[in-house]
Scaffold this motif. Sequence first.
Motif, PDB file in Angstrom:
ATOM      1  N   LEU A  59     -11.375  37.345   6.121  1.00  0.00           N
ATOM      2  CA  LEU A  59     -11.204  38.808   5.905  1.00  0.00           C
ATOM      3  C   LEU A  59     -10.247  39.109   4.575  1.00  0.00           C
ATOM      4  O   LEU A  59     -10.396  39.780   3.862  1.00  0.00           O
ATOM      5  CB  LEU A  59     -11.039  39.569   7.195  1.00  0.00           C
ATOM      6  N   ALA A  60      -8.847  38.480   4.808  1.00  0.00           N
ATOM      7  CA  ALA A  60      -7.681  38.959   4.158  1.00  0.00           C
ATOM      8  C   ALA A  60      -8.142  38.386   2.793  1.00  0.00           C
ATOM      9  O   ALA A  60      -7.772  38.915   1.650  1.00  0.00           O
ATOM     10  CB  ALA A  60      -6.533  38.002   4.608  1.00  0.00           C
ATOM     11  N   LEU A  61      -8.841  36.999   2.472  1.00  0.00           N
ATOM     12  CA  LEU A  61      -9.219  36.384   1.167  1.00  0.00           C
ATOM     13  C   LEU A  61     -10.340  37.127   0.544  1.00  0.00           C
ATOM     14  O   LEU A  61     -10.041  37.505  -0.717  1.00  0.00           O
ATOM     15  CB  LEU A  61      -9.462  35.026   1.455  1.00  0.00           C
ATOM     16  N   ALA A  62     -11.085  37.739   1.404  1.00  0.00           N
ATOM     17  CA  ALA A  62     -12.135  38.526   0.721  1.00  0.00           C
ATOM     18  C   ALA A  62     -11.534  39.867   0.122  1.00  0.00           C
ATOM     19  O   ALA A  62     -12.033  40.368  -0.791  1.00  0.00           O
ATOM     20  CB  ALA A  62     -13.397  38.805   1.807  1.00  0.00           C
ATOM     21  N   ALA A  63     -10.692  40.500   0.909  1.00  0.00           N
ATOM     22  CA  ALA A  63     -10.275  41.651   0.481  1.00  0.00           C
ATOM     23  C   ALA A  63      -9.205  41.409  -0.563  1.00  0.00           C
ATOM     24  O   ALA A  63      -9.106  42.319  -1.432  1.00  0.00           O
ATOM     25  CB  ALA A  63      -9.231  42.329   1.666  1.00  0.00           C
ATOM     26  N   ALA A  64      -8.586  40.271  -0.914  1.00  0.00           N
ATOM     27  CA  ALA A  64      -7.726  40.430  -2.016  1.00  0.00           C
ATOM     28  C   ALA A  64      -8.601  39.905  -3.096  1.00  0.00           C
ATOM     29  O   ALA A  64      -8.181  40.384  -4.521  1.00  0.00           O
ATOM     30  CB  ALA A  64      -6.994  38.901  -1.575  1.00  0.00           C
ATOM     31  N   LEU A  65      -9.700  39.223  -2.939  1.00  0.00           N
ATOM     32  CA  LEU A  65     -10.471  38.821  -4.081  1.00  0.00           C
ATOM     33  C   LEU A  65     -11.215  40.248  -4.559  1.00  0.00           C
ATOM     34  O   LEU A  65     -11.374  40.316  -5.794  1.00  0.00           O
ATOM     35  CB  LEU A  65     -11.490  37.979  -3.721  1.00  0.00           C
ATOM     36  N   VAL A  66     -11.734  40.831  -3.510  1.00  0.00           N
ATOM     37  CA  VAL A  66     -12.406  42.072  -4.139  1.00  0.00           C
ATOM     38  C   VAL A  66     -11.159  43.305  -4.881  1.00  0.00           C
ATOM     39  O   VAL A  66     -11.534  43.682  -5.931  1.00  0.00           O
ATOM     40  CB  VAL A  66     -12.868  43.005  -2.945  1.00  0.00           C
ATOM     41  N   SER A  67      -9.973  43.338  -4.191  1.00  0.00           N
ATOM     42  CA  SER A  67      -9.092  43.931  -4.828  1.00  0.00           C
ATOM     43  C   SER A  67      -8.928  43.605  -6.325  1.00  0.00           C
ATOM     44  O   SER A  67      -8.528  44.330  -7.162  1.00  0.00           O
ATOM     45  CB  SER A  67      -7.794  44.213  -3.744  1.00  0.00           C
ATOM     46  N   PHE A  68      -8.721  42.196  -6.365  1.00  0.00           N
ATOM     47  CA  PHE A  68      -8.222  41.710  -7.815  1.00  0.00           C
ATOM     48  C   PHE A  68      -9.351  42.039  -8.698  1.00  0.00           C
ATOM     49  O   PHE A  68      -9.111  42.261  -9.960  1.00  0.00           O
ATOM     50  CB  PHE A  68      -7.784  40.367  -7.582  1.00  0.00           C
ATOM     51  N   LEU A  69     -10.580  41.720  -8.389  1.00  0.00           N
ATOM     52  CA  LEU A  69     -11.581  41.592  -9.180  1.00  0.00           C
ATOM     53  C   LEU A  69     -12.102  42.879  -9.642  1.00  0.00           C
ATOM     54  O   LEU A  69     -12.536  43.369 -10.798  1.00  0.00           O
ATOM     55  CB  LEU A  69     -12.894  40.627  -8.694  1.00  0.00           C
ATOM     56  N   VAL A  70     -12.249  44.042  -8.682  1.00  0.00           N
ATOM     57  CA  VAL A  70     -12.581  45.317  -8.956  1.00  0.00           C
ATOM     58  C   VAL A  70     -11.650  46.170  -9.497  1.00  0.00           C
ATOM     59  O   VAL A  70     -11.932  47.065 -10.291  1.00  0.00           O
ATOM     60  CB  VAL A  70     -13.367  45.802  -7.705  1.00  0.00           C
ATOM     61  N   PHE A  71     -10.374  46.159  -8.714  1.00  0.00           N
ATOM     62  CA  PHE A  71      -9.413  47.120  -9.013  1.00  0.00           C
ATOM     63  C   PHE A  71      -8.516  46.551 -10.006  1.00  0.00           C
ATOM     64  O   PHE A  71      -7.412  47.132 -10.208  1.00  0.00           O
ATOM     65  CB  PHE A  71      -8.673  47.803  -7.888  1.00  0.00           C
ATOM     66  N   GLY A  72      -8.342  45.346 -10.021  1.00  0.00           N
ATOM     67  CA  GLY A  72      -7.313  44.499 -11.198  1.00  0.00           C
ATOM     68  C   GLY A  72      -6.023  44.659 -10.271  1.00  0.00           C
ATOM     69  O   GLY A  72      -4.936  44.764 -11.132  1.00  0.00           O
ATOM     70  N   SER A  73      -6.205  44.697  -8.877  1.00  0.00           N
ATOM     71  CA  SER A  73      -4.677  44.997  -8.143  1.00  0.00           C
ATOM     72  C   SER A  73      -4.299  43.623  -7.049  1.00  0.00           C
ATOM     73  O   SER A  73      -5.649  43.198  -6.642  1.00  0.00           O
ATOM     74  CB  SER A  73      -4.673  46.272  -7.485  1.00  0.00           C
ATOM     75  N   ALA A  74      -3.287  43.604  -6.869  1.00  0.00           N
ATOM     76  CA  ALA A  74      -3.139  42.455  -5.871  1.00  0.00           C
ATOM     77  C   ALA A  74      -2.660  43.019  -4.330  1.00  0.00           C
ATOM     78  O   ALA A  74      -2.446  42.525  -3.368  1.00  0.00           O
ATOM     79  CB  ALA A  74      -1.910  41.489  -6.209  1.00  0.00           C
ATOM     80  N   VAL A  75      -3.121  44.392  -4.323  1.00  0.00           N
ATOM     81  CA  VAL A  75      -2.740  44.908  -2.967  1.00  0.00           C
ATOM     82  C   VAL A  75      -3.547  44.471  -1.844  1.00  0.00           C
ATOM     83  O   VAL A  75      -3.039  44.339  -0.691  1.00  0.00           O
ATOM     84  CB  VAL A  75      -2.971  46.567  -3.148  1.00  0.00           C
ATOM     85  N   GLY A  76      -4.638  43.848  -2.414  1.00  0.00           N
ATOM     86  CA  GLY A  76      -5.485  43.276  -1.001  1.00  0.00           C
ATOM     87  C   GLY A  76      -4.975  42.189  -0.665  1.00  0.00           C
ATOM     88  O   GLY A  76      -5.183  41.776   0.543  1.00  0.00           O
ATOM     89  N   PHE A  77      -3.740  41.500  -1.242  1.00  0.00           N
ATOM     90  CA  PHE A  77      -3.325  40.429  -0.480  1.00  0.00           C
ATOM     91  C   PHE A  77      -2.457  40.844   0.730  1.00  0.00           C
ATOM     92  O   PHE A  77      -2.002  40.039   1.196  1.00  0.00           O
ATOM     93  CB  PHE A  77      -2.387  39.660  -1.542  1.00  0.00           C
ATOM     94  N   LEU A  78      -2.259  42.067   0.699  1.00  0.00           N
ATOM     95  CA  LEU A  78      -1.452  42.505   1.972  1.00  0.00           C
ATOM     96  C   LEU A  78      -2.133  42.242   3.203  1.00  0.00           C
ATOM     97  O   LEU A  78      -1.557  42.229   4.236  1.00  0.00           O
ATOM     98  CB  LEU A  78      -1.148  43.996   1.825  1.00  0.00           C
ATOM     99  N   ALA A  79      -3.441  42.117   3.201  1.00  0.00           N
ATOM    100  CA  ALA A  79      -4.176  41.571   4.244  1.00  0.00           C
ATOM    101  C   ALA A  79      -3.798  40.481   4.640  1.00  0.00           C
ATOM    102  O   ALA A  79      -4.204  39.903   6.159  1.00  0.00           O
ATOM    103  CB  ALA A  79      -5.771  41.741   3.862  1.00  0.00           C
ATOM    104  N   LEU A  80      -3.283  39.462   4.029  1.00  0.00           N
ATOM    105  CA  LEU A  80      -2.670  38.214   4.580  1.00  0.00           C
ATOM    106  C   LEU A  80      -1.631  38.507   5.501  1.00  0.00           C
ATOM    107  O   LEU A  80      -1.373  37.412   6.501  1.00  0.00           O
ATOM    108  CB  LEU A  80      -2.311  37.416   3.505  1.00  0.00           C
ATOM    109  N   PHE A  81      -1.083  39.681   5.566  1.00  0.00           N
ATOM    110  CA  PHE A  81      -0.057  39.932   6.935  1.00  0.00           C
ATOM    111  C   PHE A  81      -0.865  39.898   8.204  1.00  0.00           C
ATOM    112  O   PHE A  81      -0.062  40.077   9.306  1.00  0.00           O
ATOM    113  CB  PHE A  81       0.554  41.059   6.667  1.00  0.00           C
ATOM    114  N   LEU A  82      -1.971  40.207   8.305  1.00  0.00           N
ATOM    115  CA  LEU A  82      -2.738  40.026   9.445  1.00  0.00           C
ATOM    116  C   LEU A  82      -2.849  38.592  10.163  1.00  0.00           C
ATOM    117  O   LEU A  82      -2.995  38.470  11.398  1.00  0.00           O
ATOM    118  CB  LEU A  82      -4.285  40.548   9.517  1.00  0.00           C
ATOM    119  N   VAL A  83      -2.646  37.527   9.355  1.00  0.00           N
ATOM    120  CA  VAL A  83      -2.615  36.082   9.897  1.00  0.00           C
ATOM    121  C   VAL A  83      -1.788  36.022  10.843  1.00  0.00           C
ATOM    122  O   VAL A  83      -1.907  35.085  11.803  1.00  0.00           O
ATOM    123  CB  VAL A  83      -2.783  35.184   8.479  1.00  0.00           C
ATOM    124  N   PRO A  84      -0.377  36.118  10.593  1.00  0.00           N
ATOM    125  CA  PRO A  84       0.911  35.889  11.392  1.00  0.00           C
ATOM    126  C   PRO A  84       0.417  36.326  12.981  1.00  0.00           C
ATOM    127  O   PRO A  84       0.611  35.745  13.893  1.00  0.00           O
ATOM    128  CB  PRO A  84       1.862  36.571  10.912  1.00  0.00           C
TER     129      PRO A  84
END
Length: 227
Positions: free
Chosen positions: A105-130
Motif C-alpha cells: 500500500l505504501a509503495l503504491a501510494a508513493a508511486l501514484v503521488s510521484f507520477l501523478v502529482f510529482g510529489s514525494a508526499v506518498g512516501f509518508l505512507a511508509l510510516f505505516l510499516v513500523p
Amino acid sequence: FLYIKRGLLERREATIPLARIQAIRISEGVLRQPFGLAAVRVESAGYGEDAGVSTMLFPLLPRHEAQEFLSQATPEFAVNPALRPLPRRALGRYIFRAVFGYLILALAAALVSFLVFGSAVGFLALFLVPPAALYGWLAYRDAGWAFEQDRLVVRYRSLGRKTAIAPRRRLQSREVLRSPFQRRVRLATFLAEVASGSGGSSLRVTDLDAGAAESLVGDLGPRGAGT
C-alpha cells in the motif's frame, strides 16, 4: 444450566445447558488490555430445536478475575496453564505477514503521488510499516498453547488478544496444516474445531514447531472408553 441476563435499556436473556458448552473465549481488546480488562464469550452446540449460540457471558471484568469467574460459572473451563511459546524462527513470518500488505500500500501510494502529482508526499505512507511490524511482533509474542487437565488452551492475537479454552472431548476435529514455506523452516499450523452455532468455531495456532503440532494432534486424539 447457565443462565445469562444482560442489558440496561434492552434486556437479553439466554439459558444454555452446561453440557452443551463447547468452548470459552476470553477477549482482551485493544482498549481493554491496557487496563487489565477482558470479556468472556461462550460457544455452545445446538440442542433440541434450538441452534447453537456464540454469546457474551460477561462483557467486562478484570482479567485476573477471569479464572475465578469461570470456576463459578463454568468449572470445566477454569484452567490457566503456562502456555508454550512459538519458536524464535516463527517471528520473521509473523512480522512479514503483518508488514506485507502495508508495504505494498505504501509503495503504491508513493508511486501514484510521484507520477501523478510529482510529489514525494506518498512516501509518508511508509510510516505505516513500523506500527505494522510492531503488531506482528505482538502477535508472535502473544501466541501460545497448552494441553493440561484434558483441556486445550490456545492464545492468539487478531486485533486484541484472545484466549480459547476447550475440553479435548469437545473437539470435533484436529489437524496439522503446512504450506511449502512453513515446511522450509519446520513450522506448521495447528487447527481444531468445536461445534458452535450453525457451523463450527476454530482454535488455531499458526507457526508452531511442526513436531510439536504433530504431538499435540496425537495428544488430543480420541481415547478409548473409560480413559
